[in-house]
Design an enzyme around this catalytic site. Structure first.
Site, mmCIF file in Angstrom:
data_model
loop_
_atom_site.group_PDB
_atom_site.id
_atom_site.type_symbol
_atom_site.label_atom_id
_atom_site.label_comp_id
_atom_site.label_asym_id
_atom_site.label_seq_id
_atom_site.Cartn_x
_atom_site.Cartn_y
_atom_site.Cartn_z
ATOM 1 N N LYS A 162 0.659 -125.307 38.263
ATOM 2 C CA LYS A 162 -0.667 -124.864 38.674
ATOM 3 C C LYS A 162 -1.553 -126.088 38.903
ATOM 4 O O LYS A 162 -1.617 -126.993 38.041
ATOM 5 C CB LYS A 162 -1.272 -123.969 37.590
ATOM 6 C CG LYS A 162 -0.604 -122.600 37.534
ATOM 7 C CD LYS A 162 -0.827 -121.844 38.836
ATOM 8 C CE LYS A 162 -0.477 -120.381 38.697
ATOM 9 N NZ LYS A 162 -0.646 -119.680 39.995
ATOM 10 N N ASP A 191 0.803 -124.789 43.073
ATOM 11 C CA ASP A 191 0.020 -123.608 43.476
ATOM 12 C C ASP A 191 -1.439 -123.828 43.080
ATOM 13 O O ASP A 191 -1.751 -123.963 41.894
ATOM 14 C CB ASP A 191 0.576 -122.360 42.765
ATOM 15 C CG ASP A 191 -0.181 -121.082 43.143
ATOM 16 O OD1 ASP A 191 -1.111 -121.155 43.975
ATOM 17 O OD2 ASP A 191 0.174 -120.014 42.605
ATOM 18 N N GLU A 217 1.416 -124.044 47.580
ATOM 19 C CA GLU A 217 0.986 -122.634 47.665
ATOM 20 C C GLU A 217 -0.531 -122.528 47.557
ATOM 21 O O GLU A 217 -1.130 -123.129 46.654
ATOM 22 C CB GLU A 217 1.663 -121.854 46.527
ATOM 23 C CG GLU A 217 1.262 -120.389 46.418
ATOM 24 C CD GLU A 217 2.139 -119.641 45.409
ATOM 25 O OE1 GLU A 217 3.345 -119.936 45.300
ATOM 26 O OE2 GLU A 217 1.607 -118.751 44.712
ATOM 27 N N ASP A 242 -0.120 -116.573 49.219
ATOM 28 C CA ASP A 242 0.101 -115.636 48.114
ATOM 29 C C ASP A 242 -1.022 -114.596 48.133
ATOM 30 O O ASP A 242 -0.960 -113.613 48.873
ATOM 31 C CB ASP A 242 0.175 -116.424 46.798
ATOM 32 C CG ASP A 242 0.251 -115.548 45.564
ATOM 33 O OD1 ASP A 242 0.492 -114.334 45.698
ATOM 34 O OD2 ASP A 242 0.064 -116.061 44.437
ATOM 35 N N LYS A 266 5.435 -110.528 45.947
ATOM 36 C CA LYS A 266 5.237 -110.088 44.562
ATOM 37 C C LYS A 266 5.395 -108.574 44.531
ATOM 38 O O LYS A 266 4.558 -107.849 45.095
ATOM 39 C CB LYS A 266 3.847 -110.485 44.064
ATOM 40 C CG LYS A 266 3.683 -111.991 43.895
ATOM 41 C CD LYS A 266 2.323 -112.330 43.326
ATOM 42 C CE LYS A 266 2.232 -113.800 42.950
ATOM 43 N NZ LYS A 266 0.886 -114.181 42.515
ATOM 44 N N GLN A 294 3.155 -112.191 39.216
ATOM 45 C CA GLN A 294 1.735 -111.888 39.019
ATOM 46 C C GLN A 294 1.422 -111.843 37.520
ATOM 47 O O GLN A 294 0.636 -111.031 37.068
ATOM 48 C CB GLN A 294 1.376 -110.578 39.698
ATOM 49 C CG GLN A 294 -0.068 -110.597 40.145
ATOM 50 C CD GLN A 294 -0.283 -109.748 41.361
ATOM 51 O OE1 GLN A 294 0.043 -110.145 42.465
ATOM 52 N NE2 GLN A 294 -0.800 -108.576 41.155
#
Ligand code: MUC
Ligand code: MG
Length: 368
Positions: A162, A191, A217, A242, A266, A294
């Site tokens: 992240k 991401d 992402e 996403d 997802k 998720q």
């Protein structure tokens, strides 16, 4: 095979370790278990994980929309009328995880009724997925230590890091520390959950150019229309969309606009019926595919595994299937087991899990 009732059961299971990222953080899995009953006594199950910071859905809102809008529209249809179900759910704009859970619970009931695993009914491409683990915000040493635990305990060798914090070197230092520690032993991608601007994203990616990233992402918002296109055109790795593409139409629009070159599917957001549409679109548009997470519990992870293993494109890269490991408990009678960095599909009929009634009684919020 007629649908007679739908239950939406709110439950809460604390996380041992919260997950933090640019658009929010999760401390407790406040999800909704959806059960679809049929006149044959079959019960299909799936879970909806509300992500208020992403889609505006809440646990209460999911229960309400299922009870008040979706159930009256669907009861009386059969398990074979899934396209009728999809079109009735799609009268409502939004509420993606509520719709997805209803859809997947119907597929679960269908699989049980036919005595077949849903993964096989969907496509049956392979019997396993490699697992990618999502590393939430922390300092570099803590994030490297978590990756070490995942490598040593579960054999996981793909990590999504992240990013999206300011200053950007909070994040680029983490990615560099991971590459320094593991070398070519691991695959890495990042991401941003829309945390950076397009130019910040470009600078961060330039700073990490020597780190061999697989993907980037959602580094900046898709609503920064020209900036996002400019960024995607500059990058030499696929750019995964996403949360900017919750529907097949969004995937089409953003792809044709040059704002994405890969898609996170997802099942928590598009269920099985609409994830299949996104998969087919990705094939037609030439997008790479990653099975995303998720922040699913084990029910949701079993759903993502069933879908991901069903197709070549969805099983090519490691799927994000491990964040349930951070939860203090879960609802399944037989917990999912990650071994050698892989999860294997279940041979059972349906999605392939069973709910532990005692655990559900303990964690559900609608009965004291
Ligand atoms: C992800 O891939 O973004 C964080 C927020 C959300 O909706 O999903 C997670 C993971
Ligand atoms: Mg994401």
């Amino acid at each position: 095979m007629k649908i007679t009732a739908i239950e939406a059961i709110p439950f809460a299971i604390p996380y041992r370790k919260p997950l933090r990222f640019a658009s929010g953080e999760v401390h407790v899995a406040e999800h909704v278990l959806v059960r679809v009953h049929t006149d044959d006594g079959v019960v299909g199950v799936a879970e909806a994980p509300p992500r208020p910071f992403t889609y505006g859905e809440t646990q209460d809102g999911i229960v309400a929309v299922i009870e008040q809008i979706f159930t009256p529209a669907i009861v009386g249809l059969t398990l074979l009328e899934r396209e009728v179900v999809t079109s009735r759910l799609n009268r409502t704009i939004g509420n993606p995880t509520a719709k997805a859970a209803v859809d997947m619970a119907i597929w679960d009931a269908l699989g049980q009724s036919l005595g077949q695993p849903v993964a096989e009914l969907l496509g049956g491409y392979t019997d396993h997925m490699r697992v990618s683990h999502m590393l939430g915000f922390d300092d570099p040493a803590t994030m490297v230590a978590e990756a070490e635990k995942m490598v040593d305990t579960y054999g996981i060798t793909t990590f999504k890091v992240k990013v999206g914090r300011r200053p950007m070197n909070l994040d680029t230092a983490v990615v560099r520390a991971l590459r320094d520690r593991f070398g070519d032993q691991i695959d890495l991608y990042v991401d941003g959950n829309r945390g950076w601007t397009a130019s910040e994203s470009a600078r961060a990616m330039a700073e990490m150019a020597d780190l061999g990233l697989l993907f980037a992402e959602e580094l900046c918002p898709a609503d920064d229309v020209l900036g996002r296109r400019w960024l995607v055109s500059k990058l030499n790795v696929p750019f995964i969309a996403d949360e900017s593409v919750p529907t097949p139409a969004d995937v089409t629009r953003e792809s044709l606009a040059g704002a994405m070159t890969a898609v996170s599917i997802k099942t928590a957001r598009t269920g099985f019926s609409t994830s299949r549409r996104v998969h087919h679109l990705a094939e037609g548009l030439g997008l790479e595919v990653v099975i995303g997470n998720q922040i699913d519990g084990q029910v949701g992870t079993a759903c993502a595994l069933a879908f991901g293993s069903a197709f070549a494109a969805t099983s090519r890269y490691a799927g994000e299937l491990s964040n349930f490991l951070d939860m203090s408990d879960d609802l399944l009678t037989e917990p999912l087991q990650i071994r050698d960095g892989r999860l294997h599909t279940s041979a059972r009929a349906g999605i392939g899990f069973e709910i532990d009634d005692d655990k559900l009684t303990h964690y559900r919020l609608d009965r004291s």
